[in-house]
Design an enzyme around this catalytic site. Structure first.
Site, PDB file in Angstrom:
ATOM      1  N   VAL B  77       0.864  -1.181   0.000  1.00  0.00           N
ATOM      2  CA  VAL B  77       0.000   0.000   0.000  1.00  0.00           C
ATOM      3  C   VAL B  77       0.900   1.231   0.000  1.00  0.00           C
ATOM      4  O   VAL B  77       1.813   1.345   0.819  1.00  0.00           O
ATOM      5  CB  VAL B  77      -0.880  -0.009   1.273  1.00  0.00           C
ATOM      6  CG1 VAL B  77      -1.764   1.226   1.318  1.00  0.00           C
ATOM      7  CG2 VAL B  77      -1.710  -1.281   1.342  1.00  0.00           C
ATOM      8  N   CYS B  78       0.644   2.168  -0.928  1.00  0.00           N
ATOM      9  CA  CYS B  78       1.471   3.376  -0.996  1.00  0.00           C
ATOM     10  C   CYS B  78       1.319   4.207   0.279  1.00  0.00           C
ATOM     11  O   CYS B  78       0.206   4.540   0.694  1.00  0.00           O
ATOM     12  CB  CYS B  78       1.063   4.234  -2.194  1.00  0.00           C
ATOM     13  SG  CYS B  78       1.749   5.900  -2.113  1.00  0.00           S
ATOM     14  N   ILE B  79       2.446   4.573   0.864  1.00  0.00           N
ATOM     15  CA  ILE B  79       2.398   5.266   2.165  1.00  0.00           C
ATOM     16  C   ILE B  79       1.782   6.656   2.054  1.00  0.00           C
ATOM     17  O   ILE B  79       0.971   7.051   2.900  1.00  0.00           O
ATOM     18  CB  ILE B  79       3.801   5.309   2.817  1.00  0.00           C
ATOM     19  CG1 ILE B  79       3.709   5.906   4.222  1.00  0.00           C
ATOM     20  CG2 ILE B  79       4.818   6.059   1.967  1.00  0.00           C
ATOM     21  CD1 ILE B  79       4.913   5.638   5.078  1.00  0.00           C
TER      22      ILE B  79
END
Lengths: 133, 132
Positions: B77-79
């Protein structure tokens, strides 16, 4: 296989109304560190991302449009804009902001190239990785 | 073939996550490798453990978590996108002072940077984007 691939970021949506344009730009900036062969395509409503003199103070969102002008500093030098998409929206090349990069002779040259739909298809077909936003 | 999968929309509003799930599952069943599944934009919302859909509906998050557990999938998941939308792991919850127990990332997902997306594009034979 070589570690350098041709990456194309396809921008199809207008800025500010949705987050796609901003978050696409974030990928491009991070991706620049990977030293790949990077191009950006602007088509459909995505051509609005490059319209000059954007002002977002009235809607309370960050104006990230100036970031496009810094792409040259990230070695991102190829921005393809689809001619038909511009025309369909009543826009011309004159409505777009200036995006430049330094060429080998240290001259500032335009990073924007207006291409027709058939040429855009060729550009897409020539890529290894197409990320569509 | 080695695939990378990108999910750009959240659960339920769009079909993108479901289609990406079906694609990933089918590819694995056919013996292909999934190098990584990367969640971006509203796609990060697939990773909250707090969704409680009606019992007679599919559970999108659970589908992903179970697929990951069964196949040792790398689901990232992109931070930056996650922080905008309130998807936190223990470390991020603590770092931003959100209080104990506020981490909501579901099993099988991990939070990392956009570099993981670019790297997946480099490493995979095909990168497939599911979005609007």
């Amino acid at each position: 296989m070589s570690d350098t691939k041709r990456f194309l970021y396809v921008n199809r949506k207008a800025p500010h109304g949705t987050v796609y344009a901003l978050e696409s730009l974030e990928v491009v900036l991070i991706g620049a560190a990977f030293e790949q062969d990077v191009s950006l395509a602007f088509l459909d409503d995505g051509v609005f991302q490059l319209v000059k003199k954007q002002v977002t103070t009235g809607i309370g969102v960050k104006n990230f449009a100036p970031t496009y002008r810094a792409l040259g500093d990230y070695d991102v030098k190829k921005l393809y804009v689809e001619r038909e998409s511009l025309a369909e929206r009543g826009l011309t090349e004159d409505d777009l902001m200036e995006v430049t990069h330094e060429n080998d002779d240290e001259e500032d040259v335009s990073s924007i190239e207006i291409v027709d739909r058939a040429r855009m298809a060729q550009i897409m077909a020539a890529q290894d990785v197409v990320l569509s936003f | 073939m080695k695939f990378a999968v990108v999910v750009n929309e959240g659960p339920y509003t769009h079909q993108a996550s479901d289609t990406a799930y079906q694609f990933t599952k089918a590819a694995l069943e056919k013996g292909h490798e999934i190098y990584r599944v990367f969640f971006y934009h509203d796609g990060v919302n697939n990773a909250t453990r707090l969704t409680v859909p009606p019992q007679d509906e599919r559970n999108v998050q659970k589908n992903w978590s179970e697929l990951a557990e069964k196949n040792a999938l790398d689901m990232v998941v992109c931070i930056a996108a996650a922080q905008r939308r309130g998807i936190l792991d223990e470390g991020e919850a603590k770092r931003h002072g959100k209080g104990e127990g506020s981490a909501n990332i579901a099993p099988g997902f991990r939070i990392s940077g956009l570099g993981q997306l670019i790297e997946a594009g480099i490493q995979a034979d095909r990168l497939v984007v599911f979005g609007d």
